[in-house]
Enzyme design. Sequence first.
Site, short mmCIF file in Angstrom:
data_model
loop_
_atom_site.label_atom_id
_atom_site.label_comp_id
_atom_site.label_asym_id
_atom_site.label_seq_id
_atom_site.Cartn_x
_atom_site.Cartn_y
_atom_site.Cartn_z
N ASN A 64 24.11 -10.01 -83.22
CA ASN A 64 25.53 -9.74 -83.34
C ASN A 64 26.19 -10.23 -82.06
O ASN A 64 26.12 -9.55 -81.04
CB ASN A 64 25.76 -8.23 -83.54
CG ASN A 64 27.23 -7.88 -83.59
OD1 ASN A 64 28.08 -8.76 -83.65
ND2 ASN A 64 27.54 -6.59 -83.54
N LYS A 86 29.23 -10.52 -81.43
CA LYS A 86 30.53 -9.87 -81.16
C LYS A 86 31.55 -10.94 -80.76
O LYS A 86 31.49 -12.05 -81.26
CB LYS A 86 30.37 -8.78 -80.11
CG LYS A 86 29.23 -7.81 -80.47
CD LYS A 86 29.19 -6.58 -79.65
CE LYS A 86 28.03 -5.72 -80.11
NZ LYS A 86 27.93 -4.44 -79.40
N HIS A 142 30.64 -1.87 -88.54
CA HIS A 142 30.14 -1.71 -87.17
C HIS A 142 30.98 -0.65 -86.44
O HIS A 142 32.18 -0.55 -86.66
CB HIS A 142 30.22 -3.06 -86.43
CG HIS A 142 29.50 -3.02 -85.12
ND1 HIS A 142 30.05 -2.47 -83.99
CD2 HIS A 142 28.25 -3.41 -84.78
CE1 HIS A 142 29.17 -2.54 -83.00
NE2 HIS A 142 28.06 -3.11 -83.45
N GLU A 145 32.19 -0.53 -83.61
CA GLU A 145 33.35 -1.05 -82.87
C GLU A 145 34.52 -1.29 -83.82
O GLU A 145 35.69 -1.14 -83.44
CB GLU A 145 32.96 -2.33 -82.11
CG GLU A 145 32.08 -2.00 -80.91
CD GLU A 145 31.09 -3.09 -80.53
OE1 GLU A 145 31.26 -4.25 -80.94
OE2 GLU A 145 30.13 -2.76 -79.78
N GLU A 168 22.65 2.49 -86.15
CA GLU A 168 23.09 2.21 -84.79
C GLU A 168 23.78 3.44 -84.21
O GLU A 168 24.99 3.64 -84.41
CB GLU A 168 24.09 1.05 -84.79
CG GLU A 168 23.50 -0.27 -85.23
CD GLU A 168 24.24 -1.45 -84.58
OE1 GLU A 168 23.55 -2.30 -84.01
OE2 GLU A 168 25.48 -1.49 -84.62
N GLY A 188 25.22 -0.96 -76.40
CA GLY A 188 25.70 -1.53 -75.14
C GLY A 188 25.55 -0.62 -73.94
O GLY A 188 26.12 -0.87 -72.89
N SER A 235 21.09 -1.31 -77.80
CA SER A 235 20.35 -1.62 -76.56
C SER A 235 18.91 -2.08 -76.83
O SER A 235 18.01 -1.74 -76.06
CB SER A 235 20.38 -0.40 -75.62
OG SER A 235 21.70 -0.11 -75.23
P1 PGA Z 1 23.69 -3.94 -78.13
O1 PGA Z 1 24.64 -4.00 -79.42
O2 PGA Z 1 22.37 -4.55 -78.53
O3 PGA Z 1 24.40 -4.74 -77.09
O4 PGA Z 1 23.54 -2.49 -77.75
C1 PGA Z 1 24.12 -3.73 -80.70
C2 PGA Z 1 25.23 -3.78 -81.73
O5 PGA Z 1 26.36 -3.40 -81.42
O6 PGA Z 1 24.99 -4.20 -82.86
#
Ligand code: PGA
Length: 258
Positions: free
Chosen positions: A9, A11, A95, A97, A167, A173, A213
């Site tokens: 992803n 982003k 997601h 976000e 998630e 993150g 992460s």
């Molecule tokens: P990350 O993001 O691996 O940077 O924690 C995962 C995601 O948001 O899908």
Amino acid sequence: MRSVIIAANWKMHKTIMEAEDFIDRLKKEEDKLPSAQLVICAPYITLPVLSASLENLQVSLGAQNMHWAKEGAYTGEISPLMLRELGIRYVIVGHSERRLYFKEDNQMINYKVLAAFEYGLTPILCIGETEAERRGRRTADVIERQLREALRDVPQEAIRNLIVAYEPVWAIGSGNPASGEDANRVAHLIREIIGTLYSEEDASRMRVQYGGSVKADNIGEFMRYADIDGALVGGASLEVSSFLPLIREGVAAKEANS
Ligand code: PGA
């Protein structure tokens, strides 16, 4: 047996030039790619270029979001029809976000899941609890509600193609992933809920990813568990130098434990 699926992803990262550079680097390391389903969920604007340059690679493309309508007066949105025309196969839906910053709720996410199936796209449905929900021991309730509401009216014949990404919001993150054991417990719960809503067989065929992460040095901790089939990876997917070892470690851990 379910096949491993690891999705990047990106982003809101990478210009077209940067995306092309990533693919060039990946092509140079192609012989090191283990056999697994790999997906890159890239910014919309890079998708046409990527779909041309990925042609001979064993990597599929995904979008990170979409609207549910085929077309219409929805300024700034992209439709499932537009994605399909590009040959996009996957779409991330819900997601955290998107839920947090763009106020997507389970109803909208449900429309998107339905639209994805209608247009032949495989949804990667993201669900997970916040830190406060985890502390309040509400994880199981949150997961059940998110799943039930996102899957309303989704027909049985579609459900096996669904990918669910667990998630936990606090792990995304943050550099603070869930433990493999906790992630697997939730992945198992997801299968139980699908088993109740659909059938045990559907639940055992559907793929569940962990995200939050994930790095090369911790993916094995998730992949060694039976209910986890792959990962959704943000930060560590941005460079070939971090993503390739992650894929290799993940596939090796699954092979060693199956
Ligand atoms: P990350 O993001 O691996 O940077 O924690 C995962 C995601 O948001 O899908």
